[in-house]
Design an enzyme around this catalytic site. Structure first.
Site, PDB file in Angstrom:
ATOM      1  N   ASP A 147      -0.527   3.962 -12.384  1.00  0.00           N
ATOM      2  CA  ASP A 147       0.014   5.430 -12.190  1.00  0.00           C
ATOM      3  C   ASP A 147       0.927   5.574 -13.551  1.00  0.00           C
ATOM      4  OD1 ASP A 147      -0.761   5.705  -9.578  1.00  0.00           O
ATOM      5  OD2 ASP A 147       1.401   5.899  -9.039  1.00  0.00           O
ATOM      6  N   ALA A 160       0.889  -1.048  -0.030  1.00  0.00           N
ATOM      7  CA  ALA A 160       0.014   0.055   0.112  1.00  0.00           C
ATOM      8  C   ALA A 160       0.969   1.180  -0.078  1.00  0.00           C
ATOM      9  CB  ALA A 160      -1.012   0.113   1.281  1.00  0.00           C
ATOM     10  N   CYS A 196       0.212   4.100  -0.648  1.00  0.00           N
ATOM     11  CA  CYS A 196      -0.280   5.492   0.134  1.00  0.00           C
ATOM     12  C   CYS A 196      -0.231   5.294   1.576  1.00  0.00           C
ATOM     13  CB  CYS A 196      -1.924   5.521  -0.290  1.00  0.00           C
ATOM     14  SG  CYS A 196      -2.050   5.282  -2.001  1.00  0.00           S
TER      15      CYS A 196
END
Lengths: 569, 569
Positions: free
Chosen positions: A294, A45, A47
């Site tokens: 991304d 993760a 983020c």
């Protein structure tokens, strides 16, 4: 049989890649699925990195585990999902004619070709590393991967106290939030405000007030000229157009760029944002090659234009669509709203759709309204304010975007706006939503309903309101008008606007005392939030005043000077 | 001039009435606006009563004040809004021909006629007071007004400890929640489950587990036969079909009925629910008479049918539409979703649209899915579960409703569903919403996205899942099947299903150990939430098993027996 299994090859093992692999496996139990990942970690993760660095997430393994604590390593993908994972393996080149990808095992330097029937590019992004002298000194980090996050955390744990963050965007502010209690933070931002691509300026200023209140030093509209070393190759000082700052640690949080080298060299089409161009099936210009996460650009659902908005949530949604399609499905990804949310100390900040500045740049006839309100019944313990800015198309009355911030429940209102914008709702439709109400959760008219109704009043020409920036501009220009404060005496004593043209008449006294006000001067009313401001406008107009407006957001969202010195009634 | 002012007369001063008055004033500064209210309080937050009774709201005045503490009494309406308010005044009859309303001043007994051009009925609702012997004893209350709420609070403060609540609906449970720490609570509910009109039974059971865990005594499927006194006219005991309970205090929370006497006697049309029928402009069958709030029925936005769902939030929205229209506008009120939210101890509970039971009764081809998930990144401190049940029309794939509960952030997901249902979203559209993600606020794929994707898998025939009620029914019928638990050993040791047909094989070992499972028996898989259950279904099918399904919600939403006795691995 073995020779006939469809070969699905996926480059990139962080978010979109593993998700696409897992989905493909569910849709096609017979396919041969391989993930190639350059790094040593898989499916983490990204983020969560600021929270790991700040220590709120104790171990980096937590960022790699499922909710029940199973670490998603190569063995997990093999045993549970029957997916081959090659970590420490770099994809070097795509041979589209022969449908192979040349890869290198980074440990052995062995190079070989992997065949594919369907190829998925989930090559992600890399942090912008601006060409500043000294950017390669020890102690200067970007947050490109988990290894860097571990290094930053270690540096803070080992005593780095003077932290300079280059970039006042989402990641920079999340870092300031998570490190703020452990180190002294200086943020250097090139634009005039923090979160410059997310918020309109009058709301960015409210975030800056919170940051400064927590001791974060902000240098806005400032550029880093060079980073100086201590003579031993470690960072010692950051030199900017606003001055020089001693630094034990520098984090460059200046955004990310899509990793498109592999796609570009294979001749795949890139979009105008520089990211890989994909269609609604997330296919690149080669129909056997898909891309997501991304490394691709998305279509903005409101403007219809390509945007580059890399987000872990979007990467995960991409992964499912790609997994379906490489397995023979026809799922589509319609686009994004540029939704973002973050926490900066006690302030929650969210945005979705277009900001007012973006909408104006795109040529919309824009109307907006700024509306503070309590997030739950004001009589219920724990009620906290939120400030909502709605942006709409004045021609169609369709909503274009929302910015929401404050210590209250921003999160909920933001996602309601995401749903509304996704479905093309008008301001009227938003106002009719049968939103949930009970005192612990909301107000009888939710802040969003209230904001929608305020914007309707403005669109209908009933409420004549102006943005606080406009008021400030006219104050600065020395224009002649009365700033009429209609709050209660108790509110007035607590905090005031520090300008000489302020007149104070509580709303309850306005009908009887209106004769004290000049009919030949412009009157701009305000209160705490703007509701009584509008009430006052209505009252004064009914009494024959013709040049009355109120400013939006009231004291609660006033982004400039406030006088909070003690005063007796 | 005076004679030409439009006369707007409003009967009812709690929610829809004052809101209509305030809005009418803003739209028509010249109108003569009068509110007639039978009680002595005006414009109070009736939904706050349980919290006032429980003491979380200290003073009843707080329920009557604006967020800045201004009490909305008659003087407030006069001074600020130029609205006449007659409290303690009862409307007796409407003379539609002469356009007057006969009213009585309850203090003086004086009766007189008030003229109107436009009349607004906001007469609200009254609590159902079932014809139980003893219901008129002292110490038996409904919560029809603030005076009753004050009496209940006083009784608890003065020592009432044995509280019997008749009715396990929303208000009854809110009271149990707010009084639960101060008194012993017994709830008697006629239906088989609490919240019978709000939730499907398998979710009601989860609420019942929380209530019982907090020491609330529940008697479901039970009827109160009589209330017995202490010989001095005060309540002493409640006799039900499930037994008798000593009681210091009885609160009847058996729902409310619309107050329609005035409308009925004036010959205005009532709807099939018994409430006043209104069109989309909130006009009654007399175009000069509008009605809103708890006295009218609404159109359900999903079913298109009239429903009676009295809510303070709806009353406020009604008020604005009526205020617009009596002032000459043409605003519309499209309908309701039956949204409701409440807190029962640590559990938040929300619902909107149609439940599965309602949808089936209405003849929809229904598909549903129950999906537990963490409300924010599982690695972020404070992450808590929510359980989402989505209900959709299998023919159109349109969403029909949602029920969401758990200790996590239910509130946000509920209102996103309100927006989605209001706009007619399909399951696919819900799955593509660009919902906000950052670890403090959500998961990369929000629980709603995840639930939508699960339901898509089921609708597409990929995921073969069944409701836990179905499993329980088949267990009870002694059917032969394997219940395959694929969780980790640590999870298994913590809590288990206590049935002899349970087989435990962790998911990571399933491919190698699948040969231990019988191919000729049905296998129903489960895990903690159901995701690994589906994974296991996919794995077993790829290995040649043909009769495999999983049950929804896993252990996290299993509404029946659980074995939590300590066990070593």
């Amino acid at each position: 049989m073995e020779g006939k299994r469809k070969k699905i090859l996926i480059i990139g093992g962080v978010a979109a890649g593993p998700k696409a692999a897992a989905r493909a496996r569910r849709c096609d139990p017979g396919a041969e699925i391989t993930i190639v990942e350059e790094g040593s970690f898989l499916s983490y993760a990204g983020c969560g990195m600021p929270f790991y660095i700040g220590g709120m997430v104790e171990k980096h393994e937590e960022l790699m585990a499922t909710p029940v604590g199973v670490v998603r390593d190569a063995a997990f993908f093999r045993n549970v999902k029957d997916i081959n994972v090659l970590t420490g393996t770099r994809a070097e080149a795509i041979d589209r004619e022969n449908k192979t990808v040349r890869v290198t095992n980074l440990a052995t330097n062995e190079t070989y070709d992997l065949p594919y029937d369907k190829l998925v590019l989930a090559t992600g992004s890399k942090p912008v590393r601006p060409p500043i002298p000294g950017v390669d000194l020890a102690g200067v980090y970007t947050l490109g991967n988990l290894e860097e996050a571990r290094a930053v955390r270690r540096a803070v744990e080992q005593g780095a106290r003077r932290v300079v963050i280059i970039g006042g965007g989402l990641i920079g502010l999340e870092l300031a939030d998570t490190l703020g209690t452990k180190a002294g933070i200086t943020i250097v931002e090139m634009m005039d405000h923090v979160l410059p691509t997310l918020l309109d300026p009058e709301l960015s200023v409210l975030v800056e007030r919170v940051l400064r209140g927590k001791g974060v030093q902000l240098f806005l509209g400032s550029r880093v000229e060079r980073i100086e070393g201590d003579g031993n190759g470690a960072v010692a000082r950051v030199v900017t157009t606003a001055g020089s700052f001693d630094a034990d640690l520098v984090v460059v949080a200046a955004g990310v760029r899509p990793r498109v080298e592999l796609a570009r060299e294979a001749g795949l089409e890139l979009g105008e944002t520089g990211a890989i161009k994909v269609n609604e099936y997330l296919q690149t210009s080669d129909p056997d090659i898909y891309a997501g996460g991304d490394c691709v650009e998305n279509i903005h659902l409101i403007s219809g234009r390509p945007v580059y908005t890399p987000m872990g949530s979007v990467a995960n949604r991409h992964g499912r669509v790609i997994g379906d399609n490489v397995a023979g499905g026809r799922d589509t990804f319609p686009g994004v709203l540029g939704t973002a949310i973050l926490k900066v100390f006690e302030m929650n900040i969210g945005r979705t759709g277009l900001s007012e500045s973006e909408a104006r740049r795109l040529g919309y006839r824009v109307e907006s309204f700024i509306c503070p309100a309590p997030d739950r019944a004001h009589f219920y313990p724990g009620s906290k304010p939120v400030i909502i800015k709605l942006v709409a198309d004045a021609s169609t009355r369709k909503l274009l975007g929302a910015q929401i911030l404050g210590p209250g429940d921003v999160n909920k209102r933001l996602d309601v706006m995401v749903a509304a914008l996704s479905m093309g709702a008008t301001v009227e439709q938003l106002a009719t939503f049968d939103l949930a109400y009970a005192p612990p959760f909301s107000t009888a008219l939710d802040p969003l309903t209230h904001a929608a109704n305020c914007l309707r009043n403005k669109l209908d020409g009933r409420a004549r309101s102006i943005n606080p920036l406009e008021v400030k501009k006219r104050l600065a220009a020395g224009e002649d008008f009365v700033l009429l404060d209609v709050r209660t005496p108790a509110e007035f004593n607590e905090v005031r606007l520090p300008y000489p043209n302020v007149v104070f008449i509580p709303l309850g006294k306005l009908r009887e005392r209106a004769k004290e006000l000049p009919k030949d001067r412009e009157i701009i009313v305000f209160c705490k939030v703007s509701l009584r401001g509008w009430e006052a406008q209505t009252i004064l107009e009914s009494l024959g005043f013709t040049n009355v407006s109120f400013f939006e957001g009231g004291i609660a969202a006033w982004p400039f000077e406030l006088d909070t010195s003690p005063r007796r009634s």
